[in-house]
Design a protein around this motif. Structure first.
Motif, mmCIF file in Angstrom:
data_model
loop_
_atom_site.group_PDB
_atom_site.id
_atom_site.type_symbol
_atom_site.label_atom_id
_atom_site.label_comp_id
_atom_site.label_asym_id
_atom_site.label_seq_id
_atom_site.Cartn_x
_atom_site.Cartn_y
_atom_site.Cartn_z
ATOM 1 N N ALA A 258 4.202 4.234 27.294
ATOM 2 C CA ALA A 258 4.302 5.091 28.474
ATOM 3 C C ALA A 258 5.675 5.731 28.574
ATOM 4 C CB ALA A 258 4.029 4.277 29.745
ATOM 5 N N THR B 107 8.320 6.733 31.773
ATOM 6 C CA THR B 107 8.588 6.449 33.178
ATOM 7 C C THR B 107 9.915 7.081 33.560
ATOM 8 O OG1 THR B 107 7.450 4.321 32.933
ATOM 9 C CG2 THR B 107 8.784 4.637 34.915
ATOM 10 N N VAL C 117 5.304 8.980 34.377
ATOM 11 C CA VAL C 117 5.320 10.343 33.852
ATOM 12 C C VAL C 117 4.132 10.579 32.937
ATOM 13 C CG1 VAL C 117 6.613 11.977 32.411
ATOM 14 C CG2 VAL C 117 7.818 10.528 34.050
ATOM 15 N N SER C 118 3.848 9.626 32.046
ATOM 16 C CA SER C 118 2.721 9.747 31.124
ATOM 17 C C SER C 118 2.227 8.370 30.749
ATOM 18 C CB SER C 118 3.138 10.520 29.860
ATOM 19 O OG SER C 118 2.080 10.545 28.914
ATOM 20 N N THR D 234 0.802 7.738 28.047
ATOM 21 C CA THR D 234 0.933 7.636 26.596
ATOM 22 C C THR D 234 2.408 7.696 26.245
ATOM 23 O OG1 THR D 234 -1.185 8.750 26.258
ATOM 24 C CG2 THR D 234 0.300 8.623 24.372
ATOM 25 N N SER E 275 6.502 15.375 23.505
ATOM 26 C CA SER E 275 6.468 14.067 22.850
ATOM 27 C C SER E 275 5.304 13.966 21.888
ATOM 28 C CB SER E 275 6.373 12.951 23.900
ATOM 29 O OG SER E 275 5.120 13.014 24.578
ATOM 30 N N ARG F 59 2.234 16.181 23.243
ATOM 31 C CA ARG F 59 2.015 16.366 24.679
ATOM 32 C C ARG F 59 3.238 17.006 25.316
ATOM 33 N NH1 ARG F 59 -0.570 11.719 23.199
ATOM 34 N NH2 ARG F 59 -2.736 11.506 23.895
ATOM 35 N N VAL G 214 5.024 17.769 29.164
ATOM 36 C CA VAL G 214 5.028 17.449 30.592
ATOM 37 C C VAL G 214 6.150 18.246 31.250
ATOM 38 C CG1 VAL G 214 5.040 15.624 32.329
ATOM 39 C CG2 VAL G 214 4.281 15.100 29.999
ATOM 40 N N TRP H 265 6.831 15.309 38.603
ATOM 41 C CA TRP H 265 6.353 15.527 37.244
ATOM 42 C C TRP H 265 4.902 15.953 37.283
ATOM 43 C CZ3 TRP H 265 9.396 15.160 32.880
ATOM 44 C CH2 TRP H 265 10.662 14.579 33.057
ATOM 45 N N ALA I 207 1.097 16.835 35.249
ATOM 46 C CA ALA I 207 0.215 16.067 34.379
ATOM 47 C C ALA I 207 0.482 16.424 32.920
ATOM 48 C CB ALA I 207 -1.241 16.354 34.728
ATOM 49 N N PRO I 208 0.454 15.440 31.997
ATOM 50 C CA PRO I 208 0.644 15.742 30.575
ATOM 51 C C PRO I 208 -0.443 16.672 30.060
ATOM 52 C CG PRO I 208 0.839 13.379 30.999
ATOM 53 C CD PRO I 208 0.301 13.998 32.245
#
Length: 430
Positions: A243, A245, A261-262, A264, A287, A295, A297, A306, A308-309
């Motif tokens: 993830a 964060t 944040v994501s 993944t 990333s 991805r 973001v 933030w 969505a990815p």
């Protein structure tokens, strides 16, 4: 104090004298067997130049561009580029400079005792002051600021200090930022028996540092921390394999807050296969996860949130990514094509990352490999390349290469891209 005027090479950045012969190219500046690309540097379409970086050929330097989430290339007010890379061995972190948008490079200086170290660099907004943070072989995280003189291309040391100690230079990858008020902040990862620790420190003068109580996650063994400046203050983008964060520290209460944040994370030994840039107050994160999906973001500086990815590159399988912002507000994303060795694809966004189009396809010559080792390691993404967080005109991409059959030899191969051209052309040499 001028540390290294342009005509001198091999001078240590932090003032230590360099032994005679220290820092010389092991192959005289060319890859083994001479330079097979001499006279054929010009690319095609948007690629206006490509070729090996003669000053970066070296032996046993697998960490030449490490860590991927750190910044290693900046552009000063005179349009010159400066890249801090690790040439390994006795040389360690070495500053290379280019006066012609990345078409040729000269060695400007070295940082001693950094053979296993990574570094993060950035320019102060509106100034030719270079901020550098690195871990050293003595177990310290060191900060230094250098002032650039466009008149003669020299750098002078303004200040240097120890941010923190007790780190392992082989596994600690520090990052640095300066906020709008001039406050410096440094974040770094420290792997401990109790788990992954985040060390955050800040300073108003670059001489004395205040450190937060380390934040330790006992469930995570490795990760990366990118320190960022937002309108709300300084924050830390924490990356693990699972993830991303966003963390913020309240110095008044001594408490941390976190925002997902994501779901993944990032690929790599240190979950470091990501890159960030800024558009005004907004932040853009690109990333690559262990699923090889790129991805993006977006962080809205106006709302402090933030988004969505998104996965804008479709079916492209990648292991690494870099994102850059042009002076015109455009975004440029570079990713490797894992299914086509030696190929990098550049994408452009003119709407802040909402949509993307293919801008250029880059191909490293077939005589070279884009992995830093001369043999395959299954499922280990080793492709390393670097692009500046911000640039004015042409975009330079530096990728690490090795020579198959010549054990331990590696170097850099560069591409210079005209980001104004609308022509997409696949460049393949040899």
């Amino acid at each position: 104090m001028t540390l290294f005027p342009r005509e001198r090479s091999g001078t240590a950045l932090f003032g230590a004298e360099t032994p005679p012969g220290h820092g010389e190219d092991p192959s005289g500046g060319d890859p083994p067997g001479g330079d097979p690309w001499s006279g054929s540097r010009a690319g095609a379409g948007p690629v206006i130049d490509q070729g090996p970086v003669r000053q970066a050929w070296t032996f046993n330097a697998p960490k030449l561009i490490v860590s991927r989430m750190q910044d290693h290339v900046v552009e000063t007010s005179d349009g010159h580029l400066h890249a801090l890379v690790n040439l390994g061995g006795r040389r360690g972190l070495t500053l290379l400079s280019s006066e012609d948008a990345g078409q040729s490079w000269q060695r400007a200086g070295e940082i001693p005792d950094t053979a296993d170290s990574s570094a993060d660099i950035r320019l102060v907004d509106g100034e030719d002051r270079l901020l550098v943070v690195t871990a050293t072989g003595e177990g310290s995280v060191i900060y230094a600021a250098y002032d650039y003189d466009p008149a003669d291309g020299s750098w002078s040391l303004a200040v240097t200090s120890e941010v923190t100690g007790g780190v392992d230079d082989a596994s600690t990858n520090p990052t640095i930022v300066m906020d709008d008020g001039g406050r410096l902040a440094v974040a770094c990862n420290v792997e401990t028996p109790d788990g992954l620790a985040l060390v955050l420190a800040w300073s108003d003068d670059g001489l004395t540092w205040t450190r937060a109580e380390p934040l330790v996650d006992p469930d995570v063994a490795a990760g990366s921390f990118r320190v960022l400046s937002t309108p709300d203050g300084i924050g830390v983008l924490a990356a693990t394999a699972d993830a991303f964060t966003f963390l913020a520290y309240d110095a008044g209460t001594g408490e941390w807050t976190s925002e997902p944040v994501s779901g993944t994370g990032a690929a790599g030994r240190f979950a470091s296969h990501f890159s960030t840039t800024t558009l005004g107050e907004d932040i853009v994160l690109a990333s690559v996860g262990e699923d090889e999906v790129v991805r993006v973001v977006l962080y809205d500086g106006g709302t402090g949130t933030w988004g969505a990815p998104a996965a804008p590159l479709g079916d492209l399988a990648a292991t690494n990514v870099q994102i850059s912002a042009g002076a015109d507000g455009s975004l440029h994303l570079v990713a490797d094509d894992h299914d086509s060795p030696g190929r990098l694809v550049v994408y452009e966004s003119e709407d802040g990352g909402a949509s993307w189009s293919e801008e250029a396809v880059l191909q490293v010559p077939r005589l070279l490999r884009t992995e830093p080792l001369p043999f395959e390691i299954p499922d280990l993404p080793l492709v390393r390349f670097e692009a500046p967080e911000h640039f004015d005109d042409e975009l330079v991409v530096l990728t690490q290469v090795n020579v198959p059959g010549v054990y331990g030899v590696s170097g850099l191969y560069s591409f210079v891209i005209d980001t104004v051209s609308d022509t997409v052309e696949d460049v393949a040499l040899l």
